[in-house]
Design an enzyme around this catalytic site. Sequence first.
Site, PDB file in Angstrom:
ATOM      1  N   HIS A  45      42.937  48.076  40.486  1.00  0.00           N
ATOM      2  CA  HIS A  45      42.359  49.321  41.014  1.00  0.00           C
ATOM      3  C   HIS A  45      40.909  49.336  40.532  1.00  0.00           C
ATOM      4  O   HIS A  45      40.579  48.763  39.492  1.00  0.00           O
ATOM      5  CB  HIS A  45      43.165  50.519  40.528  1.00  0.00           C
ATOM      6  CG  HIS A  45      44.500  50.627  41.229  1.00  0.00           C
ATOM      7  ND1 HIS A  45      44.721  51.485  42.269  1.00  0.00           N
ATOM      8  CD2 HIS A  45      45.656  49.937  41.059  1.00  0.00           C
ATOM      9  CE1 HIS A  45      45.962  51.344  42.705  1.00  0.00           C
ATOM     10  NE2 HIS A  45      46.559  50.400  41.995  1.00  0.00           N
ATOM     11  N   CYS A  66      47.085  56.236  42.452  1.00  0.00           N
ATOM     12  CA  CYS A  66      48.475  56.187  42.018  1.00  0.00           C
ATOM     13  C   CYS A  66      48.904  57.610  41.709  1.00  0.00           C
ATOM     14  O   CYS A  66      48.240  58.309  40.958  1.00  0.00           O
ATOM     15  CB  CYS A  66      48.650  55.299  40.791  1.00  0.00           C
ATOM     16  SG  CYS A  66      50.335  55.347  40.137  1.00  0.00           S
ATOM     17  N   ASN A  77      42.908  50.770  45.290  1.00  0.00           N
ATOM     18  CA  ASN A  77      42.877  49.329  45.022  1.00  0.00           C
ATOM     19  C   ASN A  77      41.517  48.785  45.411  1.00  0.00           C
ATOM     20  O   ASN A  77      40.799  49.384  46.207  1.00  0.00           O
ATOM     21  CB  ASN A  77      43.913  48.613  45.892  1.00  0.00           C
ATOM     22  CG  ASN A  77      45.330  48.993  45.533  1.00  0.00           C
ATOM     23  OD1 ASN A  77      45.849  49.977  46.010  1.00  0.00           O
ATOM     24  ND2 ASN A  77      45.941  48.210  44.674  1.00  0.00           N
TER      25      ASN A  77
END
Length: 307
Positions: A210, A241, A250
């Site tokens: 990420h 997340c 990401n």
Amino acid sequence: MMALPQRVRIVEVGPRDGLQNEPGELGIETRIGLVERLTGTGLAYIEAGSFVSPKWVPKMAGSGELLKRLHRGAGVTYAALTPNLRGLEDALASDADEVAVFAAASETFSERNINCSVAESLARFEPVLQRAREAGVPVRGYLSTVIACPYEGDVPAERVAELADQLYRMGCREISLGDTIGRGTPGSVTRMIESVAQRVPVEHLAVHFHDTYGQALANILASLQLGIGVVDAAVAGLGGCPYAAGASGNVATEDVVYMMEGLGIETGIDFPRLCQTGAWITEQLGRSNQSRAGQAWLAAQGQAADG
Ligand code: HMG
Ligand code: MG
């Protein structure tokens, strides 16, 4: 330092890791549209959805319908997350080509994400792996918080190595090492991978960054130099997340592909079509495109059209 690989396999996680955390309304048609457009870019591996509790992650509800209705590309693997046996059975019923279990390297993240300890999660995966083996479906293993945990801070590389080894021995064909909150740098990432590679052959490792601190591309390059040949990414840098506040999306697939092209590494992906897909999904979601390379390419097309 090893020579860079000639070819890298990109695991597109946008439809899962990206969309699971999108705040806006998300119809099944949009999700299918994204996976089909991604298929058209030449991506060979797409994580299309997730068979988790819809109460925990509402955006992934309907992943079975998505997999069933999808126009699949020849030779493309469509995968999904399966945290337990029920998820696996649903994934098999929808003809997922591959599934993934997901564990964490820190206890608190494990409790917040899947409501059990790390040891309990591994025990829960045993029957999932066994049933998947019987069904002939390969299993990927994610390990989250491999650099740092949002609740516990730095995670020791030795602990990451131990858990990656356990997932590998349990039968996961590949272990994706996740820097869930994007805190790693090439320094900490190199130390972590060196530690894991002492236990798990590097051909069975993937990296999952990420981009919270803007280090993802540098971390990927450091990983390639250590022999890693599989990189997770999400088109337009979608997502975050749900159980890691402040974690950004990401690394953008467009940015990864652009860097690979510059390094002379094959990905099999059509960069312009990927950029167009990034533009399409960000427009659908009404959010900004997090890919620097994607934005630059799209702006250059606009200028060429104007000029
Ligand atoms: P639980 O509450 O401990 O388990 O959840 P449970 O068995 O008691 O089930 C609770 C409820 O969920 C029940 O429904 C079950 O039927 C249902 P209720 O009785 O309350 O109506 N349920 C399911 N529904 C659909 N599909 C299933 C399923 N299983 C149970 N498979 C559980 C345990 C794991 C299910 C839950 O904690 C969960 O779904 N968590 C979601 C976690 C998640 O998806 N997180 C995001 C993905 S991980 C990630 O993003 C990191 C990664 O990208 C790598 C990185 O960046 O580090 C991979
Ligand atoms: Mg992730």
